[in-house]
Design an enzyme around this catalytic site. Structure first.
Site, PDB file in Angstrom:
ATOM      1  CB  SER A  96      75.025 -30.972  58.816  1.00  0.00           C
ATOM      2  OG  SER A  96      75.467 -30.125  59.542  1.00  0.00           O
ATOM      3  CE  LYS A 170      77.247 -27.787  58.476  1.00  0.00           C
ATOM      4  NZ  LYS A 170      78.663 -27.383  59.300  1.00  0.00           N
ATOM      5  CE  LYS A 239      75.714 -36.234  58.172  1.00  0.00           C
ATOM      6  NZ  LYS A 239      74.912 -34.564  58.901  1.00  0.00           N
TER       7      LYS A 239
HETATM    8  P1  NDP Z   1      77.006 -35.612  68.796  1.00  0.00           P
HETATM    9  O1  NDP Z   1      77.583 -37.154  68.060  1.00  0.00           O
HETATM   10  O2  NDP Z   1      78.175 -35.547  68.972  1.00  0.00           O
HETATM   11  O3  NDP Z   1      75.306 -35.643  69.281  1.00  0.00           O
HETATM   12  C1  NDP Z   1      74.591 -36.504  68.378  1.00  0.00           C
HETATM   13  C2  NDP Z   1      73.355 -36.701  69.263  1.00  0.00           C
HETATM   14  O4  NDP Z   1      72.057 -37.398  68.602  1.00  0.00           O
HETATM   15  C3  NDP Z   1      73.312 -36.901  70.321  1.00  0.00           C
HETATM   16  O5  NDP Z   1      72.223 -36.017  70.918  1.00  0.00           O
HETATM   17  C4  NDP Z   1      72.876 -38.327  70.363  1.00  0.00           C
HETATM   18  O6  NDP Z   1      72.215 -39.052  71.540  1.00  0.00           O
HETATM   19  C5  NDP Z   1      71.187 -37.998  69.274  1.00  0.00           C
HETATM   20  N1  NDP Z   1      71.017 -38.938  69.055  1.00  0.00           N
HETATM   21  C6  NDP Z   1      72.144 -40.000  67.767  1.00  0.00           C
HETATM   22  N2  NDP Z   1      71.017 -40.349  67.341  1.00  0.00           N
HETATM   23  C7  NDP Z   1      69.723 -40.084  67.833  1.00  0.00           C
HETATM   24  C8  NDP Z   1      68.561 -41.647  67.973  1.00  0.00           C
HETATM   25  N3  NDP Z   1      68.553 -42.591  66.878  1.00  0.00           N
HETATM   26  N4  NDP Z   1      67.501 -40.720  68.419  1.00  0.00           N
HETATM   27  C9  NDP Z   1      67.657 -40.028  69.183  1.00  0.00           C
HETATM   28  N5  NDP Z   1      68.781 -38.545  69.419  1.00  0.00           N
HETATM   29  C10 NDP Z   1      69.518 -39.798  68.356  1.00  0.00           C
HETATM   30  O7  NDP Z   1      76.553 -34.749  66.901  1.00  0.00           O
HETATM   31  P2  NDP Z   1      76.984 -33.162  67.326  1.00  0.00           P
HETATM   32  O8  NDP Z   1      76.780 -32.897  67.544  1.00  0.00           O
HETATM   33  O9  NDP Z   1      78.736 -33.358  66.260  1.00  0.00           O
HETATM   34  O10 NDP Z   1      76.643 -33.667  65.094  1.00  0.00           O
HETATM   35  C11 NDP Z   1      75.260 -32.681  65.444  1.00  0.00           C
HETATM   36  C12 NDP Z   1      74.630 -32.542  63.781  1.00  0.00           C
HETATM   37  O11 NDP Z   1      75.093 -31.225  63.994  1.00  0.00           O
HETATM   38  C13 NDP Z   1      74.965 -33.267  62.671  1.00  0.00           C
HETATM   39  O12 NDP Z   1      74.665 -33.638  62.218  1.00  0.00           O
HETATM   40  C14 NDP Z   1      77.062 -32.680  62.112  1.00  0.00           C
HETATM   41  O13 NDP Z   1      76.840 -32.757  60.706  1.00  0.00           O
HETATM   42  C15 NDP Z   1      76.042 -31.066  62.652  1.00  0.00           C
HETATM   43  N6  NDP Z   1      77.063 -30.449  63.301  1.00  0.00           N
HETATM   44  C16 NDP Z   1      78.349 -30.848  63.917  1.00  0.00           C
HETATM   45  C17 NDP Z   1      79.676 -30.003  64.495  1.00  0.00           C
HETATM   46  C18 NDP Z   1      80.285 -30.422  65.238  1.00  0.00           C
HETATM   47  O14 NDP Z   1      82.127 -29.810  64.686  1.00  0.00           O
HETATM   48  N7  NDP Z   1      80.561 -31.405  66.257  1.00  0.00           N
HETATM   49  C19 NDP Z   1      79.936 -28.565  63.157  1.00  0.00           C
HETATM   50  C20 NDP Z   1      78.198 -28.890  62.572  1.00  0.00           C
HETATM   51  C21 NDP Z   1      77.404 -28.866  62.222  1.00  0.00           C
HETATM   52  P3  NDP Z   1      72.795 -39.581  72.457  1.00  0.00           P
HETATM   53  O15 NDP Z   1      73.531 -38.599  74.195  1.00  0.00           O
HETATM   54  O16 NDP Z   1      71.744 -40.225  73.005  1.00  0.00           O
HETATM   55  O17 NDP Z   1      73.491 -40.173  71.764  1.00  0.00           O
END
Ligand code: NDP
Length: 294
Positions: A96, A170, A239
């Site tokens: 997002s 979104k 955010k």
């Molecule tokens: P999570 O926090 O569960 O996962 C985040 C992911 O990003 C992990 O794989 C993490 O890796 C990785 N990450 C974080 N920081 C870095 C970095 N600096 N460099 C590389 N990788 C990084 O988030 P979500 O899956 O919940 O959300 C992901 C996206 O989807 C967001 O934009 C959110 O707004 C959107 N979203 C979420 C929903 C939900 O219900 N959760 C629904 C719809 C959209 P690591 O494993 O190493 O921490």
């Protein structure tokens, strides 16, 4: 053989990449996965038959998917991958993200011969597990048509406009989630102080014109139960509402309700904690009213 790559195996990305793996098995493609914490990519490979890979390896894929917290993290991986990208590839960003970042990222990738689609998703972790996400896509229609067969995690795909339009839709969708969640929380806190049974109140609201996903699902399942299961972080919702506010400024619009909810969610994030579930924002309303919503 088409190579698909998925970066970011978080709450959303992990099950999305699992659907990609099933799709790849059925069509003779291969799926590479990359995650900052490499152990998660290795676990994904063991569980779903994907291949854990380096950033350099995923950069050479035909279709690259990202699902990271914000556009800033996408920028980080993109800058490390750009020297290794394959001309003709498509980058599908399911983060997002920010519409202005999309414009910049699309231009940068174009200089590598790579097409960028902003393709954020809606439907939560349950939608991701079921492969029924709604995908809102900004960018080139022909590139979407070519990539669409690989959107194996989607229940619905809508092309909403040019680059950045997916991220804009979104952000507004999630600002609306913030509005209904916050306003329903306020209403219930007031009813609680008036001595009304909140289960009975929700029963009425859900058969009346005040109902929403917040009143029908989120509040009964997560707030009244006091479970607040952390599937979508409050910091991520704050955010998204902030992006809607940025968008309002950019188009010189007037959206004071969205702006106020963005500020309230930011406050809740600071008070309650960014990693808490988004429904835990209502704990701030509870404090403001000295009234639990239960
Ligand atoms: P999570 O926090 O569960 O996962 C985040 C992911 O990003 C992990 O794989 C993490 O890796 C990785 N990450 C974080 N920081 C870095 C970095 N600096 N460099 C590389 N990788 C990084 O988030 P979500 O899956 O919940 O959300 C992901 C996206 O989807 C967001 O934009 C959110 O707004 C959107 N979203 C979420 C929903 C939900 O219900 N959760 C629904 C719809 C959209 P690591 O494993 O190493 O921490």
């Amino acid at each position: 053989m088409t190579t698909l790559a998925f970066l970011g195996l978080g709450a959303m990305g992990d099950p999305m990449a699992a659907h990609l793996a099933s799709h790849a098995r059925a069509h003779g493609h291969r799926v590479l996965v990359w995650n900052r914490t490499a152990a998660k990519a290795e676990a994904h490979a063991r569980a779903h038959g994907t291949q854990a890979a380096t950033l350099e390896e995923v950069a050479a894929a035909d279709v690259i998917f990202t699902c990271l917290p914000t556009s800033a993290e996408v920028d980080e991986v993109m800058s490390r991958m750009r020297p290794h990208l394959r001309p003709g590839a498509t980058w599908v960003d399911c983060t997002s993200g920010h519409p202005e970042a999309a414009t910049r990222q699309a231009a940068e990738l174009a200089s590598n011969g790579v097409t960028f689609l902003d393709a954020p998703v809606s439907g939560g972790t349950v939608g991701a597990q079921q492969g029924r996400l709604t995908v809102m896509v900004g960018g080139d229609a022909a590139a979407l048509e070519a990539a669409q067969p690989h959107l194996a995690f989607a229940g619905k795909v809508v092309h909403v406009g040019g680059t950045g339009a997916g991220f804009a839709v979104k952000a507004v969708n999630n600002a609306l989630l913030g509005v209904t969640l916050w306003a329903t929380g306020e209403g219930l806190a007031v009813l609680g102080r008036a001595g009304v049974d909140l289960g009975a109140a929700l029963d009425v609201i859900n058969a009346s014109s005040g109902r929403s996903n917040a009143s029908e699902n989120l509040i009964p399942q997560r707030v009244l139960t006091r479970e607040f299961p952390a599937t979508f972080a409050l910091g991520l919702l704050a955010k998204d509402a902030g992006i809607a506010t940025d968008l309002t400024q950019r188009v010189q619009g007037s959206a004071p309700v969205l702006a106020q909810v963005a500020a309230l969610l930011r406050a809740a994030q600071h008070v309650v904690g960014p990693a808490e579930d988004h429904t835990a924002a209502l704990k701030l309303i509870e404090a403001m009213n000295a009234q639990e919503i239960r």
